[in-house]
Design an enzyme around this catalytic site. Structure first.
Site, PDB file in Angstrom:
ATOM      1  N   ASP A  28       0.867  -1.201   0.020  1.00 25.92           N
ATOM      2  CA  ASP A  28       0.014   0.015  -0.067  1.00 25.92           C
ATOM      3  C   ASP A  28       0.884   1.155  -0.266  1.00 25.92           C
ATOM      4  O   ASP A  28       1.785   1.051   0.624  1.00 25.92           O
ATOM      5  CB  ASP A  28      -0.978   0.222   1.288  1.00 25.92           C
ATOM      6  CG  ASP A  28      -1.924   1.083   1.141  1.00 25.92           C
ATOM      7  OD1 ASP A  28      -1.769   2.202   0.865  1.00 25.92           O
ATOM      8  OD2 ASP A  28      -3.133   0.658   1.167  1.00 25.92           O
ATOM      9  N   HIS A  90     -15.739   2.741   4.346  1.00 25.80           N
ATOM     10  CA  HIS A  90     -14.542   3.500   4.160  1.00 25.80           C
ATOM     11  C   HIS A  90     -13.945   2.837   2.960  1.00 25.80           C
ATOM     12  O   HIS A  90     -12.244   2.981   2.830  1.00 25.80           O
ATOM     13  CB  HIS A  90     -13.389   3.080   5.531  1.00 25.80           C
ATOM     14  CG  HIS A  90     -12.593   3.938   5.672  1.00 25.80           C
ATOM     15  ND1 HIS A  90     -11.263   4.060   4.882  1.00 25.80           N
ATOM     16  CD2 HIS A  90     -12.210   4.903   6.384  1.00 25.80           C
ATOM     17  CE1 HIS A  90     -10.557   5.140   5.254  1.00 25.80           C
ATOM     18  NE2 HIS A  90     -11.051   5.774   6.188  1.00 25.80           N
ATOM     19  N   GLN A  91     -14.506   2.412   2.156  1.00 22.20           N
ATOM     20  CA  GLN A  91     -13.856   2.058   0.737  1.00 22.20           C
ATOM     21  C   GLN A  91     -13.577   3.061  -0.159  1.00 22.20           C
ATOM     22  O   GLN A  91     -14.809   3.856  -0.474  1.00 22.20           O
ATOM     23  CB  GLN A  91     -14.738   0.920  -0.084  1.00 22.20           C
ATOM     24  CG  GLN A  91     -14.016   0.648  -1.289  1.00 22.20           C
ATOM     25  CD  GLN A  91     -14.948  -0.679  -2.005  1.00 22.20           C
ATOM     26  OE1 GLN A  91     -16.182  -0.811  -1.763  1.00 22.20           O
ATOM     27  NE2 GLN A  91     -14.370  -1.372  -2.892  1.00 22.20           N
ATOM     28  N   HIS A  97     -10.381  -5.375  -2.795  1.00 23.87           N
ATOM     29  CA  HIS A  97      -8.948  -5.814  -2.163  1.00 23.87           C
ATOM     30  C   HIS A  97      -9.010  -5.967  -0.400  1.00 23.87           C
ATOM     31  O   HIS A  97      -9.925  -5.497   0.038  1.00 23.87           O
ATOM     32  CB  HIS A  97      -8.280  -4.260  -2.321  1.00 23.87           C
ATOM     33  CG  HIS A  97      -8.925  -2.958  -1.701  1.00 23.87           C
ATOM     34  ND1 HIS A  97      -9.798  -2.300  -2.602  1.00 23.87           N
ATOM     35  CD2 HIS A  97      -8.726  -2.472  -0.745  1.00 23.87           C
ATOM     36  CE1 HIS A  97     -10.141  -1.332  -1.846  1.00 23.87           C
ATOM     37  NE2 HIS A  97      -9.581  -1.130  -0.482  1.00 23.87           N
ATOM     38  N   HIS A  99      -6.790  -5.691   2.767  1.00 25.55           N
ATOM     39  CA  HIS A  99      -5.491  -5.304   3.416  1.00 25.55           C
ATOM     40  C   HIS A  99      -4.961  -6.073   4.523  1.00 25.55           C
ATOM     41  O   HIS A  99      -5.664  -6.840   5.294  1.00 25.55           O
ATOM     42  CB  HIS A  99      -5.921  -3.928   4.303  1.00 25.55           C
ATOM     43  CG  HIS A  99      -6.590  -2.826   3.540  1.00 25.55           C
ATOM     44  ND1 HIS A  99      -6.012  -1.588   3.179  1.00 25.55           N
ATOM     45  CD2 HIS A  99      -7.757  -2.667   3.206  1.00 25.55           C
ATOM     46  CE1 HIS A  99      -6.663  -0.747   2.554  1.00 25.55           C
ATOM     47  NE2 HIS A  99      -7.885  -1.395   2.447  1.00 25.55           N
TER      48      HIS A  99
END
Ligand code: 5GP
Length: 143
Positions: A28, A90-91, A97, A99
């Protein structure tokens, strides 16, 4: 088209950690902690509920291996696997994906703002819970 499509296509560079026919993993670029990895399907799906079984299987197969690599290399004491779906969750990038976010005892040099999780449960009614579980079981079985 999302930024992750461009990363998959090589139009935007990334620090690649893993790649196969269906899955790509990379660091990231705004890490919450050292070793924050993103694992994505190559398939274009905005949220997890839209992902095919083939991509889900491919991610499920490599996710534990990638977690082991993160633990081994970073020496983190713990980690979160986080997967956001929808702006309210919170996308920010609308391509599925996962995390992998290492947690360190030392919140200093290894961690940025960190991952804050407010875990405030609500009350539970067993009668309503039983009815809800039954509806969910039926929906899952019918899918
Ligand atoms: P979300 O909030 O959608 O679950 O997280 C999206 C993540 O993608 C964020 O942690 C953000 O830092 C990361 N990200 C966004 N753009 C890029 C990029 O161009 N390269 C990389 N490596 N990560 C990105």
């Amino acid at each position: 088209m999302t930024i992750f499509r461009k990363i998959i296509d090589g139009e935007i560079p990334c620090h690649r950690v893993y790649e196969d026919e269906r899955v790509l993993a990379f660091l990231d670029v705004n890490p919450l902690s050292r070793g924050h990895v993103l694992v994505i399907p190559k398939e274009e799906a905005a949220t997890l509920d839209a992902l095919s079984d083939a991509s889900s299987e491919a991610i499920g197969r490599v996710l534990p291996r990638l977690c082991r690599a993160v633990v081994r290399v970073t020496g983190c004491r713990a980690y979160n696997v986080l997967q956001n779906n929808g702006a309210d969750a919170h996308q920010a990038v609308f391509h599925v994906h996962f995390h992998i976010i290492p947690r360190y005892a030392d919140q200093g040099s290894e961690t940025g703002g960190g991952l804050g999780i407010a875990w405030r449960s609500m009350g539970f009614d067993h009668g309503a819970g039983a009815a809800l579980a039954e509806r969910l079981a039926t929906a899952a079985a019918e899918d």
